[in-house]
Design a protein around this motif. Structure first.
Motif, PDB file in Angstrom:
ATOM      1  N   GLY A  47       0.832  -1.203   0.000  1.00 45.46           N
ATOM      2  CA  GLY A  47       0.000   0.000   0.000  1.00 45.46           C
ATOM      3  C   GLY A  47       0.861   1.245   0.000  1.00 45.46           C
ATOM      4  O   GLY A  47       1.823   1.359  -0.747  1.00 45.46           O
ATOM      5  N   ASP A  48       0.541   2.155   0.871  1.00 45.25           N
ATOM      6  CA  ASP A  48       1.226   3.442   0.960  1.00 45.25           C
ATOM      7  C   ASP A  48       2.284   3.373   2.057  1.00 45.25           C
ATOM      8  O   ASP A  48       1.965   3.434   3.241  1.00 45.25           O
ATOM      9  CB  ASP A  48       0.193   4.527   1.245  1.00 45.25           C
ATOM     10  N   SER A 138      -8.554  -7.773   7.742  1.00 46.09           N
ATOM     11  CA  SER A 138      -8.952  -7.895   6.335  1.00 46.09           C
ATOM     12  C   SER A 138      -9.700  -9.197   6.080  1.00 46.09           C
ATOM     13  O   SER A 138     -10.707  -9.219   5.359  1.00 46.09           O
ATOM     14  CB  SER A 138      -7.725  -7.818   5.431  1.00 46.09           C
ATOM     15  N   PHE A 171      -6.538  -3.461  -5.664  1.00 44.67           N
ATOM     16  CA  PHE A 171      -6.514  -2.498  -4.554  1.00 44.67           C
ATOM     17  C   PHE A 171      -6.535  -3.228  -3.216  1.00 44.67           C
ATOM     18  O   PHE A 171      -5.806  -2.876  -2.296  1.00 44.67           O
ATOM     19  CB  PHE A 171      -7.697  -1.532  -4.653  1.00 44.67           C
ATOM     20  N   ASN A 175      -3.398  -3.420  -0.361  1.00 45.97           N
ATOM     21  CA  ASN A 175      -3.654  -2.683   0.883  1.00 45.97           C
ATOM     22  C   ASN A 175      -4.128  -3.538   2.044  1.00 45.97           C
ATOM     23  O   ASN A 175      -4.311  -3.016   3.132  1.00 45.97           O
ATOM     24  CB  ASN A 175      -4.706  -1.598   0.629  1.00 45.97           C
ATOM     25  N   SER A 178      -1.931  -3.259   5.003  1.00 45.66           N
ATOM     26  CA  SER A 178      -1.463  -1.901   5.263  1.00 45.66           C
ATOM     27  C   SER A 178      -1.645  -1.556   6.739  1.00 45.66           C
ATOM     28  O   SER A 178      -2.563  -2.036   7.400  1.00 45.66           O
ATOM     29  CB  SER A 178      -2.262  -0.921   4.393  1.00 45.66           C
ATOM     30  N   HIS A 180      -2.314   1.446   7.598  1.00 42.45           N
ATOM     31  CA  HIS A 180      -3.132   2.656   7.604  1.00 42.45           C
ATOM     32  C   HIS A 180      -4.604   2.304   7.722  1.00 42.45           C
ATOM     33  O   HIS A 180      -4.965   1.154   7.917  1.00 42.45           O
ATOM     34  CB  HIS A 180      -2.838   3.468   6.334  1.00 42.45           C
ATOM     35  N   GLN A 181      -5.482   3.283   7.578  1.00 41.24           N
ATOM     36  CA  GLN A 181      -6.899   3.088   7.894  1.00 41.24           C
ATOM     37  C   GLN A 181      -7.670   2.299   6.860  1.00 41.24           C
ATOM     38  O   GLN A 181      -8.811   1.933   7.101  1.00 41.24           O
ATOM     39  CB  GLN A 181      -7.583   4.439   8.128  1.00 41.24           C
ATOM     40  N   ASN A 182      -7.085   2.006   5.693  1.00 43.04           N
ATOM     41  CA  ASN A 182      -7.838   1.299   4.651  1.00 43.04           C
ATOM     42  C   ASN A 182      -8.424  -0.016   5.148  1.00 43.04           C
ATOM     43  O   ASN A 182      -9.539  -0.382   4.800  1.00 43.04           O
ATOM     44  CB  ASN A 182      -6.928   1.004   3.450  1.00 43.04           C
ATOM     45  N   VAL A 183      -7.656  -0.723   5.964  1.00 42.51           N
ATOM     46  CA  VAL A 183      -8.065  -2.054   6.403  1.00 42.51           C
ATOM     47  C   VAL A 183      -9.292  -1.995   7.297  1.00 42.51           C
ATOM     48  O   VAL A 183     -10.294  -2.662   7.054  1.00 42.51           O
ATOM     49  CB  VAL A 183      -6.891  -2.748   7.133  1.00 42.51           C
ATOM     50  N   MET A 185     -11.323   0.464   7.733  1.00 42.20           N
ATOM     51  CA  MET A 185     -12.457   1.117   7.075  1.00 42.20           C
ATOM     52  C   MET A 185     -13.246   0.101   6.254  1.00 42.20           C
ATOM     53  O   MET A 185     -14.478   0.124   6.235  1.00 42.20           O
ATOM     54  CB  MET A 185     -11.976   2.278   6.210  1.00 42.20           C
ATOM     55  N   ASP A 186     -12.544  -0.827   5.577  1.00 47.34           N
ATOM     56  CA  ASP A 186     -13.234  -1.918   4.870  1.00 47.34           C
ATOM     57  C   ASP A 186     -14.033  -2.771   5.852  1.00 47.34           C
ATOM     58  O   ASP A 186     -15.181  -3.125   5.593  1.00 47.34           O
ATOM     59  CB  ASP A 186     -12.220  -2.807   4.143  1.00 47.34           C
TER      60      ASP A 186
END
Length: 195
Positions: A47-48, A138, A171, A175, A178, A180-183, A185-186
């Motif tokens: 990811g980032d 995830s 995507f 991620n 990751s 960060h918040q992506n995980v 948030m999903d």
């Protein structure tokens, strides 16, 4: 000639709720393969990387400055010794909180998790425990999505197909470990649509 009396045969049907869910097992197997690849080949893009670095720095700052002092908000700036002299305050004792303040634009759950892990002894340099938490969240997100699709369609096959497309999306793959918040948030999105 006497007629044979019909005897009632026991019901041979199998209750569908007691059958093993092979589609869910197949989905979990696919996710296990993806997780194994991500944990085996650490050099893959996650990811980032800058966002992940910010999460690690925020966790370290929670431990050095204190959770309550920053009001639970992350500070994404480095240690005091890394701050250029031109922006350092004149007082002898100071922290990045005195110079930069807190970040208020994104949810801070992963920063809290990271700060907790660093507080109980996990190293800033070892990303494995942080990646494992992200991967677990995830997998939980995909499983909740599976049950959501099953709830609205009553089809395990359709649930499997939808989750297969979800889990093999580039995507998601780049991620899902990751920091960060992506995980989460999903996860929270899937949980909210399921409920």
């Amino acid at each position: 000639m006497p007629r044979k009396r019909k005897t009632k045969q026991p019901d041979q049907t199998i209750d569908a709720s007691k059958k093993p869910d092979f589609y869910l097992f197949g989905l979990l197997w696919i996710l296990l393969v993806l997780v194994t690849i991500r944990l085996t080949f650490i050099e893959l893009s996650h990811g980032d990387d800058w966002a992940d670095g910010s999460v690690l720095i925020a966790g370290e700052n929670f431990n050095q400055i204190g959770f309550l002092e920053s009001k639970g908000l992350p500070i994404f700036y480095p240690r005091a010794e890394s701050v250029p002299p031109s922006v350092r305050p004149d007082k002898p004792e100071w922290t990045p909180l005195d110079v930069f303040g807190t970040y208020t634009r994104l949810p801070a759950l992963f920063h809290w998790i990271n700060g907790f892990f660093q507080r109980i002894g996990f190293s800033y340099d070892d990303l494995l425990p942080f990646r494992v938490v992200a991967l677990a969240l995830s997998i939980l997100a995909v499983c909740i999505f599976y049950f959501f699709i099953f709830f609205i369609s009553k089809s395990k096959r359709l649930s499997f197909i939808c989750c297969f497309l979800y889990a093999t999306n580039p995507f998601f793959i780049s991620n899902f470990d990751s920091l960060h918040q992506n995980v989460y948030m999903d996860l929270l999105r899937n949980l909210s649509i399921f409920t």
